[in-house]
Design a protein around this motif. Structure first.
Motif, mmCIF file in Angstrom:
data_model
loop_
_atom_site.group_PDB
_atom_site.id
_atom_site.type_symbol
_atom_site.label_atom_id
_atom_site.label_comp_id
_atom_site.label_asym_id
_atom_site.label_seq_id
_atom_site.Cartn_x
_atom_site.Cartn_y
_atom_site.Cartn_z
ATOM 1 N N ARG A 1 -8.056 1.882 2.845
ATOM 2 C CA ARG A 1 -7.478 1.513 1.193
ATOM 3 C C ARG A 1 -6.261 2.060 1.259
ATOM 4 N NH1 ARG A 1 -9.516 5.512 -3.642
ATOM 5 N NH2 ARG A 1 -8.614 3.759 -4.854
ATOM 6 N N GLU B 1 -3.537 -1.068 -1.115
ATOM 7 C CA GLU B 1 -3.427 -0.615 -2.497
ATOM 8 C C GLU B 1 -2.254 1.123 -2.831
ATOM 9 O OE1 GLU B 1 -7.054 0.607 -4.788
ATOM 10 O OE2 GLU B 1 -8.331 -0.455 -3.243
ATOM 11 N N GLY C 1 0.732 -0.770 0.187
ATOM 12 C CA GLY C 1 0.341 0.250 -0.152
ATOM 13 C C GLY C 1 0.630 1.422 0.289
#
Length: 677
Positions: free
Chosen positions: A306, A310, A293
């Motif tokens: 997130r 990512e 990420g």
């Protein structure tokens, strides 16, 4: 970059990838960096150590050697592909159309070759000038760099120059052949604030005069803000934010840039309620195993789910602003850090008797005779200093290199014996005390040195280094008691107690400075002298060390003598400040009052020299006089912007307001007339 589309950039970098091939795997030092810079433009690259700044610069110059290798991307200079150039083409380019100024001028200059030859060699080698023309140009360049009597100084060797003068020589070499691109890698790190300001002024002037494209690399956002219109913030080998410098300083859009901006004490901003700075705990990710990420997510206070899974792209979050952050790309605004409305002064100490009192302190260092019958020369390092330090307060000592700051620290701790004067510590006179009488006081006063690596024995473990003073002073015996105390000390300064078996080289610069502080705390002292303890550290590590010193002072009631050349840090940490010049106190006052309205012109010039975006400054010409022969009258008058005939008589250090002392015939005149009240 706001460049007309018809004008190609001087340098264009796209998706640059540089790795170090190791036995453990490829280390991705630069991982997909892109930027461009045009003629007359200035781009700053900022980030902490290990972010990939210097590797990016060396990649641009094609100066990397195995095991480093550029494995991807493109670099175009004036339409030419740098990656496709043969070695002889690169040699013709370096030092001619492309030039680089390195961080340490002593490693960039040959110590056994005179300055003139080092300046003229690239001019003649690239066929730009004949030897007589090159000599004339070298003298002219040094003069434009602010070096006095360049006709004489060109015949000297590098060691005969001060740090600031050596850096000016490096800049003169960089501009010798009127390059189209200049890369400056940390050109002002560890320089005095006045020398730093002069170097930054030179970069701005040369950028405007020659139309040179400049890439300035630094960990100091204040320096970037003083020179560069745009800035690229790097973290873990990639650019995480790129925008106009003023916009990043006012409203950063990546959490890492936000932390860097708020980790730096600002001389033009109010202090926070508890004086704590924003700091980023933890360490950058391992370049051998980068996270899937966001690379900043493990240290980010604003992360969302997130961010862990990512990897965010570098995307536009506002017109002309790029950031690699899922949070700000979704429209969230990062909060402002720090408090407002705090006047910058803490409650004064109520102690009636100072812990330390210095009166008429003098230290002269005799030099060896140059000949059998020659006169003995003397370095006048400290020339009659008076100061008091109350219990529980922090007194800051500031001034240019050579003003006597470090000598004063060593006199107070009796590493040096004074030539004359009095030093009273806790009511005991120690200026003339014997080593046997001084030894018991070592437990009560300790020193933290500027270079922690030089002050830690590389052959001893950290546990042994911390246990040594405890055993020597009989505080604890060897064995389990010493190990327990060592672990407590490591925990106190925020280090893992299990690291006691490691050696100094296994720690980062900030961790080594924490170890130095732990060693100073080992004997539970009342008084700590800190000599430039953060001068060469990244801004985030600086913030951690400053916060640690504030915490320890509150918990243990410590008294500090804090020496630094960074005035913003001194304003942030110190209750009172003493300004030294040529071994004498020019001004002494509470920190808030001194920075609000300095009384001495030298103090005003020092404050003016601190890089603040958008603020004009007063230029301090020349270098401090030689300490071999002290000037008569006011020692500052040769450089003073308001000097008058009466300054031929030395002004006394007099109290002009409660707690405000200055050695000037016209106190407050320069500060009021030139800088504003």
């Amino acid at each position: 970059m706001n460049r007309p589309p018809s004008i190609p950039p001087t340098l264009e970098v796209r998706d640059l990838r540089t790795v170090f091939l190791t036995d453990a795997g490829p280390v991705r030092a630069v991982d997909g960096v892109s930027f461009s810079v045009g003629a007359g433009e200035t781009l700053g690259i900022v980030g902490e150590s290990g972010s990939g700044k210097s590797v990016t610069a060396l990649s641009l110059m094609r100066l990397l050697e195995e095991p480093a290798r550029i494995v991807g991307g493109s670099m175009t200079f004036q339409g030419r592909d740098l990656l496709a150039m043969r070695p002889e083409e690169l040699r013709a380019l370096r030092g001619d159309r492309m030039a680089m100024v390195f961080q340490d001028p002593m490693t960039g200059l040959n110590p056994v070759i005179r300055i003139l030859r080092q300046l003229t060699e690239p001019m003649v080698a690239h066929g730009r000038f004949t030897p007589p023309e090159a000599k004339q140009r070298a003298v002219g360049l040094l003069g434009r760099m602010g070096i006095t009597a360049p006709e004489k100084t060109v015949s000297r060797f590098p060691h005969e120059f001060s740090g600031g003068m050596r850096q000016r020589v490096m800049l003169a070499m960089g501009f010798a052949n009127d390059p189209a691109l200049l890369i400056a890698d940390e050109p002002t790190t560890a320089l005095d604030v006045t020398i730093q300001a002069q170097i930054l002024d030179l970069l701005r002037q040369l950028n405007a005069e020659f139309g040179t494209a400049i890439v300035l690399i630094s960990h100091d956002l204040g320096v970037i803000g003083a020179v560069c219109r745009r800035v690229a913030v790097m973290y873990a080998g990639e650019v995480v934010e790129e925008a106009a410098t003023a916009e990043v300083l006012a409203d950063p859009r990546h959490p890492y840039a936000w932390a860097l901006v708020n980790a730096v004490p600002r001389i033009d901003q109010p202090l926070g309620e508890d004086r704590r700075l924003v700091s980023i705990e933890g360490a950058p990710p391992d370049a051998l195993a980068l996270p899937a990420g966001c690379r900043f997510a493990p240290r980010c206070p604003f992360k969302i789910a997130r961010c862990e899974t990512e990897h965010p792209p570098l995307a536009e979050v506002a017109p002309g602003r790029l950031a690699r952050c899922w949070v700000t790309q979704a429209g969230q605004v990062l909060p402002r850090a720090g408090g407002a409305g705090f006047g910058g002064t803490r409650a004064a100490s109520t102690a009636t008797e100072p812990l330390l009192a210095v009166r008429g302190l003098v230290k002269h260092f005799p030099l060896p005779r140059e000949s059998l019958f020659g006169a003995r020369r003397v370095v006048h390092a400290v020339n009659g200093i008076d100061l008091d330090v109350a219990r529980g307060e922090t007194l800051g000592i500031v001034g240019e290199s050579g003003c006597g700051k470090s000598t004063l620290a060593r006199l107070i701790t009796r590493i040096h014996a004074p030539t004359a004067g009095s030093i009273t510590f806790a009511g005991q006179e120690i200026a003339t005390a014997s080593p046997a009488a001084i030894r018991p006081l070592r437990r009560r006063m300790q020193m933290v040195f500027q270079d922690p690596y030089a002050s830690l024995n590389p052959r001893m473990t950290i546990g042994d280094i911390l246990a040594e003073p405890l055993v020597a002073h009989g505080v604890v015996g060897r064995g389990a008691a010493a190990r327990e105390r060592v672990r407590d000390l490591l925990s106190t300064v925020g280090l893992n107690p299990a690291w006691e078996a490691r050696y100094p080289h296994e720690f980062s610069g900030g961790q080594r400075q924490r170890i130095s502080i732990a060693r100073a705390l080992a004997l539970e002292p009342e008084f700590i002298v800190a000599d430039e303890p953060i001068s060469a550290l990244d801004v985030n590590i600086q913030a951690q060390i400053l916060n640690l010193m504030l915490d320890l002072q509150q918990r243990m009631g410590l008294t500090y003598l804090f020496i630094a050349h960074d005035l913003a840090v001194v304003r942030h940490l110190c209750d009172r400040v003493a300004v030294l010049y040529l071994g004498q106190v020019m001004e002494s006052a509470p920190a808030g009052a001194l920075f609000a309205r300095p009384l001495h012109p030298y103090t005003g010039v020092l404050i003016s020299a601190v890089p603040v975006p958008g603020r004009t400054r007063v230029v301090l010409q020349g270098e401090p006089p030689s300490t071999l022969v002290l000037p008569t009258g006011c020692v500052f008058r040769a450089r003073c912007p308001i000097a008058r005939p009466v300054c031929a008589t030395a002004p006394p250090l007099a109290e002009h307001a409660p707690g405000r002392w200055a050695a000037c015939h016209f106190p407050g005149e320069f500060a009021h007339g030139e800088m504003g009240a």
